[in-house]
Design an enzyme around this catalytic site. Sequence first.
Site, PDB file in Angstrom:
ATOM      1  N   LYS A  52      36.063  38.151  32.039  1.00 41.98           N
ATOM      2  CA  LYS A  52      36.658  39.404  31.576  1.00 41.98           C
ATOM      3  C   LYS A  52      37.704  39.125  30.487  1.00 41.98           C
ATOM      4  O   LYS A  52      37.745  39.807  29.460  1.00 41.98           O
ATOM      5  CB  LYS A  52      37.270  40.168  32.761  1.00 41.98           C
ATOM      6  CG  LYS A  52      36.181  40.722  33.694  1.00 41.98           C
ATOM      7  CD  LYS A  52      36.697  41.214  35.036  1.00 41.98           C
ATOM      8  CE  LYS A  52      35.520  41.550  35.950  1.00 41.98           C
ATOM      9  NZ  LYS A  52      35.893  41.874  37.327  1.00 41.98           N
ATOM     10  N   GLN A  96      41.137  42.230  41.073  1.00 38.35           N
ATOM     11  CA  GLN A  96      39.868  41.570  41.402  1.00 38.35           C
ATOM     12  C   GLN A  96      39.697  41.498  42.922  1.00 38.35           C
ATOM     13  O   GLN A  96      40.579  41.045  43.638  1.00 38.35           O
ATOM     14  CB  GLN A  96      39.859  40.156  40.784  1.00 38.35           C
ATOM     15  CG  GLN A  96      38.555  39.413  40.950  1.00 38.35           C
ATOM     16  CD  GLN A  96      37.382  40.076  40.220  1.00 38.35           C
ATOM     17  OE1 GLN A  96      37.503  40.467  39.068  1.00 38.35           O
ATOM     18  NE2 GLN A  96      36.260  40.225  40.897  1.00 38.35           N
ATOM     19  N   ASP A 119      38.026  50.076  36.526  1.00 43.33           N
ATOM     20  CA  ASP A 119      36.929  49.647  37.403  1.00 43.33           C
ATOM     21  C   ASP A 119      36.218  50.861  38.015  1.00 43.33           C
ATOM     22  O   ASP A 119      35.142  50.739  38.591  1.00 43.33           O
ATOM     23  CB  ASP A 119      37.474  48.773  38.548  1.00 43.33           C
ATOM     24  CG  ASP A 119      37.072  47.310  38.387  1.00 43.33           C
ATOM     25  OD1 ASP A 119      36.105  47.039  37.654  1.00 43.33           O
ATOM     26  OD2 ASP A 119      37.721  46.452  39.011  1.00 43.33           O
TER      27      ASP A 119
END
Length: 291
Positions: A52, A96, A119
């Site tokens: 990312k 995460q 997200d």
Amino acid sequence: MELLDGRALSKQIKSEIAKEVDLLKATGKDIPHLAAILVGENPASESYVRNKVRSCEEVGFESTLIRKDESITEQELLEIVDRLNANDDVHGFIVQLPLPRHIDPIKVTLRIDPKKDVDGFHPNNFGKMAQGLDCFLPATPYGILLLLERAGIETNGKHIVVMGRSNIVGTPISILLSRKSNVGNATVSLTHSRTKNLTEFTKKADIIIAALGIPEFLKADMVKEGVVIVDVGINRVEDSSKKRGYRLVGDVDFEGVGAKASHITPVPGGVGPMTVTALMLNTLKAVKMVD
Ligand code: NAD
């Protein structure tokens, strides 16, 4: 059989994003800034976050990686989320997953400002997605939609079988594909660990989205000729012939199923890169929402 090459498509979309970033720079606008919180030392998470951050560099975004030891308390993590919510220089951020067992991932997700939830995990975004309203789509399903769209795969009127009902992949992709919209209008069967006679479903499917996390679960005798396969699974299986001691496989037996499929995503190089690219698109959307 045609490969649905997520790596090549990601490269193309990222170059489109980079052009938009150049335009933002040229007109004195904010440069998109993505932050990522990584807790602990899970090797898979480390690799996802690395990808990312690398993608941010490729498209010209700013990025910040906040690494915390596994011993961080839930309260301390929530305070970091609060600070990112309040920081105008950060347009979007992710935490995460998975988190250590002593931290409740739901509590953390609920704390993220939906306007920065790139997200797309917050119920505010999930609910909007379900109702077809403008929102951040969850990154992996968004990446799958882009892959199907750009490859010209027709979903309208097709029977799609989704394997797996997680909140981040199976459930949202089943909603998105059944919506009355572009890359939708499909008849979707959402299958899961309690589904009886799974093969009866998969054998009739025009398109299969496999997201169950079981290495090479879907075999050739479970699918029909000409099926389109989207393999979301990323599983590490031991392989002493590899320097790192493992190899990555999907949830689909690539050789066997690939021989019958009209299109199939490889693992790695299929859905994985598309997920990261979708995250970049969401971050670009976040900065535009502020302007
Ligand atoms: P999960 O691991 O949370 O849950 C697995 C799901 O599979 C459950 O809903 C379960 O009901 C279902 N399942 C179990 N056995 C089944 C069976 N026999 N038939 C049908 N369904 C069955 O799911 P997840 O977090 O969506 O992860 C699934 C896989 O996708 C994992 O390998 C994960 O690493 C991978 N993943 C990849 C990406 C990517 O970007 N490529 C993103 C997220 C997850």
